[in-house]
Design a protein around this motif. Structure first.
Motif, short mmCIF file in Angstrom:
data_model
loop_
_atom_site.label_atom_id
_atom_site.label_comp_id
_atom_site.label_asym_id
_atom_site.label_seq_id
_atom_site.Cartn_x
_atom_site.Cartn_y
_atom_site.Cartn_z
N LEU A 98 61.34 -1.06 24.69
CA LEU A 98 61.93 -0.84 26.02
C LEU A 98 61.01 0.13 26.73
O LEU A 98 60.96 1.31 26.41
N ASN A 99 60.24 -0.39 27.67
CA ASN A 99 59.27 0.41 28.39
C ASN A 99 59.84 0.81 29.74
O ASN A 99 60.57 1.79 29.85
N SER A 100 59.58 0.02 30.77
CA SER A 100 60.12 0.35 32.11
C SER A 100 61.54 -0.17 32.28
O SER A 100 62.25 0.26 33.18
N GLY A 101 61.93 -1.12 31.44
CA GLY A 101 63.26 -1.70 31.55
C GLY A 101 63.29 -2.98 32.37
O GLY A 101 64.32 -3.63 32.48
N THR A 102 62.16 -3.36 32.95
CA THR A 102 62.10 -4.54 33.82
C THR A 102 62.52 -5.80 33.08
O THR A 102 63.40 -6.53 33.53
N THR A 103 61.89 -6.08 31.95
CA THR A 103 62.19 -7.29 31.19
C THR A 103 63.66 -7.30 30.76
O THR A 103 64.36 -8.30 30.93
N LEU A 104 64.12 -6.18 30.23
CA LEU A 104 65.49 -6.12 29.72
C LEU A 104 66.51 -6.29 30.85
O LEU A 104 67.50 -7.01 30.69
N ILE A 105 66.29 -5.67 32.00
CA ILE A 105 67.29 -5.75 33.07
C ILE A 105 67.39 -7.16 33.64
O ILE A 105 68.48 -7.64 33.94
N TYR A 106 66.25 -7.86 33.76
CA TYR A 106 66.30 -9.25 34.24
C TYR A 106 66.96 -10.16 33.21
O TYR A 106 67.70 -11.08 33.58
N ALA A 107 66.72 -9.90 31.94
CA ALA A 107 67.37 -10.69 30.89
C ALA A 107 68.87 -10.41 30.86
O ALA A 107 69.68 -11.33 30.72
N VAL A 108 69.26 -9.15 31.03
CA VAL A 108 70.68 -8.78 31.10
C VAL A 108 71.33 -9.52 32.27
O VAL A 108 72.40 -10.12 32.13
N ARG A 109 70.66 -9.49 33.42
CA ARG A 109 71.20 -10.15 34.61
C ARG A 109 71.48 -11.64 34.36
O ARG A 109 72.49 -12.18 34.80
N HIS A 110 70.58 -12.29 33.63
CA HIS A 110 70.75 -13.70 33.30
C HIS A 110 72.05 -13.93 32.54
O HIS A 110 72.81 -14.86 32.85
N LYS A 120 75.75 -6.20 24.18
CA LYS A 120 75.01 -5.00 23.79
C LYS A 120 73.52 -5.29 23.80
O LYS A 120 73.10 -6.45 23.79
N THR A 121 72.72 -4.22 23.78
CA THR A 121 71.27 -4.36 23.73
C THR A 121 70.71 -3.58 22.53
O THR A 121 71.29 -2.56 22.14
N ALA A 122 69.62 -4.08 21.98
CA ALA A 122 68.97 -3.42 20.85
C ALA A 122 67.45 -3.46 21.03
O ALA A 122 66.92 -4.50 21.43
N VAL A 123 66.79 -2.35 20.74
CA VAL A 123 65.32 -2.29 20.77
C VAL A 123 64.83 -1.50 19.56
O VAL A 123 65.54 -0.65 19.04
N LEU A 124 63.62 -1.80 19.15
CA LEU A 124 63.02 -1.04 18.06
C LEU A 124 62.50 0.29 18.58
O LEU A 124 62.72 1.33 17.98
N VAL A 125 61.80 0.26 19.73
CA VAL A 125 61.22 1.48 20.30
C VAL A 125 61.69 1.63 21.75
O VAL A 125 61.51 0.73 22.57
N ASP A 126 62.31 2.78 22.06
CA ASP A 126 62.74 3.11 23.42
C ASP A 126 61.76 4.14 23.96
O ASP A 126 61.67 5.25 23.44
N ARG A 127 61.01 3.79 25.02
CA ARG A 127 59.94 4.63 25.52
C ARG A 127 60.35 5.70 26.52
O ARG A 127 59.55 6.53 26.93
N ASN A 128 61.54 5.69 27.04
CA ASN A 128 62.00 6.70 28.01
C ASN A 128 61.21 6.73 29.31
O ASN A 128 61.01 7.78 29.89
N HIS A 129 60.72 5.57 29.77
CA HIS A 129 60.00 5.51 31.06
C HIS A 129 60.67 4.48 31.96
O HIS A 129 60.02 3.60 32.50
N LYS A 130 61.95 4.58 32.11
CA LYS A 130 62.67 3.51 32.78
C LYS A 130 62.54 3.54 34.30
O LYS A 130 62.65 4.57 34.92
N LYS A 131 62.34 2.33 34.81
CA LYS A 131 62.30 2.11 36.25
C LYS A 131 63.68 1.65 36.72
O LYS A 131 64.02 1.76 37.87
N TYR A 132 64.47 1.10 35.78
CA TYR A 132 65.78 0.56 36.07
C TYR A 132 66.84 1.26 35.21
O TYR A 132 66.53 1.75 34.13
N PRO A 133 68.09 1.26 35.67
CA PRO A 133 69.15 1.92 34.88
C PRO A 133 69.63 1.03 33.75
O PRO A 133 70.71 0.45 33.79
N VAL A 134 68.81 0.89 32.74
CA VAL A 134 69.15 0.06 31.58
C VAL A 134 68.98 0.92 30.34
O VAL A 134 68.10 1.77 30.28
N LYS A 135 69.88 0.71 29.36
CA LYS A 135 69.76 1.49 28.13
C LYS A 135 69.91 0.57 26.93
O LYS A 135 70.49 -0.50 27.03
#
Length: 166
Positions: A98-110, A120-135
């Motif tokens: 989870l880098n900027s959150g762009t990929t995850l937020i668009y996938a969540v929206r789908h 729920k969402t799961a990631v191996l590495v959370d980078r803490n550089h979010k551009k979007y309010p996704v966790k």
């Protein structure tokens, strides 16, 4: 460019097991859960979680591959399961980083277009550089890095998995 290993194979296996148990605890009252992995590393990570989940639980597990155009995430998203196959079920959206959150937020929206029991969402590495309010509801490791650093997860077909910072 140097490689700083941030997760070894053994650590990744431990994180996968821990995330699988957390997912089981969250979805224990469900009959079925869909594990939806974002192609391509997220799908491999999702498969590994699904394997552990099927070993530790009685949940029926369906795997779904989610294809997002990472250069143009607003383009339509493709999934290996039809909407009817994951409708009214519990779903965990999985990605490797989870880098900027762009990929995850668009996938969540789908997935928000379909009624789900739990999401729920799961990631191996959370980078803490979010551009979007996704966790990430379930994460292997949180990492504060500079924007110039890049995290890569390698899932080797020989089972030699690792994550590194470059």
């Amino acid at each position: 460019m140097s490689k700083n290993i941030i997760l070894t194979n053994q650590e990744i296996e431990h994180k996968i097991k821990r995330i699988a148990y957390q997912i089981y605890e969250t979805f224990v009252d469900e009959e079925e859960v869909v594990i939806a992995g974002i192609a391509s590393s997220g799908s491999v990570f999702a498969q590994k979680i699904a394997n552990v989940l099927s070993d530790i639980s009685t949940l029926k597990i369906s795997l779904c591959e989610v294809r997002v155009d990472k250069q143009n995430p607003q383009l339509p998203i493709q999934t290996s399961l039809s909407a009817e196959e994951y409708s009214n079920k519990g779903l965990v959206l999985v990605d490797d980083v989870l880098n900027s959150g762009t990929t995850l937020i668009y996938a969540v929206r789908h997935f928000l277009d379909v009624p789900l029991k739990k999401f729920k969402t799961a990631v191996l590495v959370d980078r803490n550089h979010k551009k979007y309010p996704v966790k990430a509801d379930f994460k292997g490791i949180s990492l504060s890095t500079s924007l110039l650093e890049h995290v890569q997860v390698v899932f080797d077909e020989n089972g030699d998995n690792y994550a590194f910072l470059s």
